[in-house]
Write an enzyme that holds these catalytic residues in place. Sequence first.
Site, PDB file in Angstrom:
ATOM      1  CG  HIS B  56      -2.478   1.216   0.987  1.00 42.65           C
ATOM      2  ND1 HIS B  56      -3.346   0.755   1.888  1.00 42.65           N
ATOM      3  CD2 HIS B  56      -1.819   2.326   1.054  1.00 42.65           C
ATOM      4  CE1 HIS B  56      -3.816   2.037   1.674  1.00 42.65           C
ATOM      5  NE2 HIS B  56      -3.286   3.188   0.963  1.00 42.65           N
ATOM      6  CG  HIS B 230      -6.366   2.433   5.437  1.00 39.10           C
ATOM      7  ND1 HIS B 230      -7.331   1.681   5.378  1.00 39.10           N
ATOM      8  CD2 HIS B 230      -5.270   2.815   4.036  1.00 39.10           C
ATOM      9  CE1 HIS B 230      -7.816   2.728   4.309  1.00 39.10           C
ATOM     10  NE2 HIS B 230      -6.574   3.134   3.988  1.00 39.10           N
ATOM     11  CG  ASP B 303      -2.094   5.273   4.208  1.00 43.56           C
ATOM     12  OD1 ASP B 303      -2.295   5.125   2.203  1.00 43.56           O
ATOM     13  OD2 ASP B 303      -3.162   5.132   4.509  1.00 43.56           O
ATOM     14  CG  HIS B 307      -0.567  14.949   1.450  1.00 39.65           C
ATOM     15  ND1 HIS B 307      -1.360  15.169   0.003  1.00 39.65           N
ATOM     16  CD2 HIS B 307      -0.561  13.562   2.334  1.00 39.65           C
ATOM     17  CE1 HIS B 307      -1.431  13.900  -0.137  1.00 39.65           C
ATOM     18  NE2 HIS B 307      -2.136  13.750   1.683  1.00 39.65           N
TER      19      HIS B 307
END
Lengths: 325, 428
Positions: B56, B230, B303, B307
Amino acid sequence: MQRHLISAADLTRDDAVLILDTAEEMARVADRPIKKLPTLRGRTVVNLFFEDSTRTRISFEAAEKRLSADVINFTAKGSSVSKGESLKDTAQTLEAMGVDAVVIRHGASGAPYRLATSGWIDAAVINAGDGTHQHPTQALLDAFTMRRRLVGRDAGLGQDLAGKRITLVGDILHSRVARSNVDLLHTLGAEVTLVAPPTLVPVGVESWPCEVSYDLDSTLSKSDAVMLLRVQRERMNAAFFPTEREYSRRYGLDGDRMAKMPEHAIVMHPGPMVRGMEITAEVADSERCTAIEQVANGVSIRMAVLYLLLGGNEPAVTHTRTEEK
Amino acid sequence: MSKILIRGAKVLGGEPQDVLIEGSEIAAVGSGLSAEGAEVVEADGKVLLPGLVDLHTHLREPGREDSETVLTGTRAAASGGYTAVFAMANTFPVADTAGVVEQVYRLGQEHGYCDVQPIGAVTVGLEGKKLAELGAMHESAAGVTVFSDDGKCVDDAVIMRRALEYVKAFGGVVAQHAQEPRLTEGAQMNEGVVSAELGLGGWPAVAEESIIARDVLLAEHVGSRVHICHLSTAGSVEIVRWAKSRGIDVTAEVTPHHLLLTDELVRSYNPVYKVNPPLRTERDVMALREALADGTIDIVATDHAPHPHEDKDCEWAAAAMGMVGLETALSVVQQTMVETGLLDWAGVADRMSFKPAGIGRAQGHGRPVSAGEPANLTLVDTAYRGAVDPAGFASRSRNTPYEGRELPGRVTHTWLRGRATLVDGKLA
């Protein structure tokens, strides 16, 4: 006192009583022919409003002007949450202009906290309402109103609200006023009961220092003050309650319900009132309803907060009387 | 043919041994292996693991190359000890066609830091309305086996059922982002004591648990394989445990941050802690650790959600959700699982390499450290202690919740098919 006022929970009992006592001194200024003190002369305060609130902005503006501060009003409605830079950039722009304090109203919970703690600016930050989080000066003006009515204007000086039983009714879930009041009233020794339909009580409320009830009628006779919170009609469409009429029947305050309150008990409302739903005209216009007093007291409280955060260490009125000579 | 001798490494945490790499394969594992003609890496008691596999990862390319690219993301992966990552489909354009997944796959091969296995979208444009061309993505050069609308939940029960059924034809798996959309409208953080106080919109545990309950029942009904992304609550653990006891073919992952951090951190209003699903409570964290230890939760997946700074340097409500994780995952697992005695290093190899490779059908990854296997390996200095400094990250983004926090362990070497991608903590 701390440098910022972000949350009612940040105030100790002594801080809060100091603010209330200072506000009593400030209130006397309103009785003078010239309602102005030179206390914040040469200081610049910005009212930074990312969310509409004419009432709160005017109240702060009146307080700032009575203390002789230079006032800048900045309304940034619409530019708020879409892209976060607006808050940081706006704040830094104001900082560059030499602002001493920022009074901020923002639709996002935590925005004033970020402003005060992110190192973006050095100015004092006063929270004038953030999202569904806090509105500390509202809680202070409410406590001020309660102390005046339930303890006494002069007798109240130096006192807290120990043992007073306060009931808050309405949309607790979305209310920054409720959160601020629960924190401050608890600090001041009052016993708080929240009353609302279960849909309008937050999950996690059990950790708050208050009682929760779904039944208004059973709490009225045990209340020294009943504070109604604004319920937005939109909540009905989001299935928080079935109809306005049903809400009104179960949680609205009318004459019959008011009659169940002790004789000395007061009815409070932060405004604007939704007449007919939260409160009937009979109650809103009665002697026992303090909504208009709360507005007047708001100016005194905000003067006290601005003075204590920016003005220095000497008592407000002694200081200003010296300057008046 | 190049030869590398890793001398004195604790293979999967066992007794020190030598591992000889020849070309792209492990040639021998044993004591006192000859160093003749080989470059020698003195492991000096470090732990040798099979190359880690992340089921992921968000690589952001195409579309958000300002946050991450396949190159920077795979460099971050190599730094964290990974030799294969599965790249999520929520890019721009969405990875819902053979063309997009092949592009991502090819970039991974070209850069050569780790294998990139694209995940295909379940529905066109992640919109939850119409199945994407799952078969075409499987048959493409990328050979997609995992499908997910991650970032969004496949909330329509019929679409989810059809997807689960359809991928059976080629051994695929649907990885569900379990989030009931109506229950999480306006959600900003875990719903509970802290959200009530902070006045932030609540993301209730039941929004995750109700979807997991539905999906394991769907998987049972149609006899398919489902994977839960998750997983974050104690209640979700109970549902997966129940499903496995019933023989339902479900697997589940937990992120490192859900093994360590709680919603108490949100009191700082610092958006670096804003993530979806949100940080939960201490009770949830403890349940997740137990479940990972006992195998109810099969794997750790990062995950990794890069950003740019401006998307986090703002007020909470305006901030993007997500944390980077590739470069800190193993350290967090060492702290939360190994140093607490819940897992040994063989267990870590299982949860971070063997099992994720198995769920994703990653060829040549998650293999034993033994002769004849592909030389996908990771060497970890487990004695290392140090504060996390995002300035040193290979990822293009710095949105880590661990800045300044001391974490144990450091990956010093990573080999992808015998070629070093990380040497002495530096990218090769």
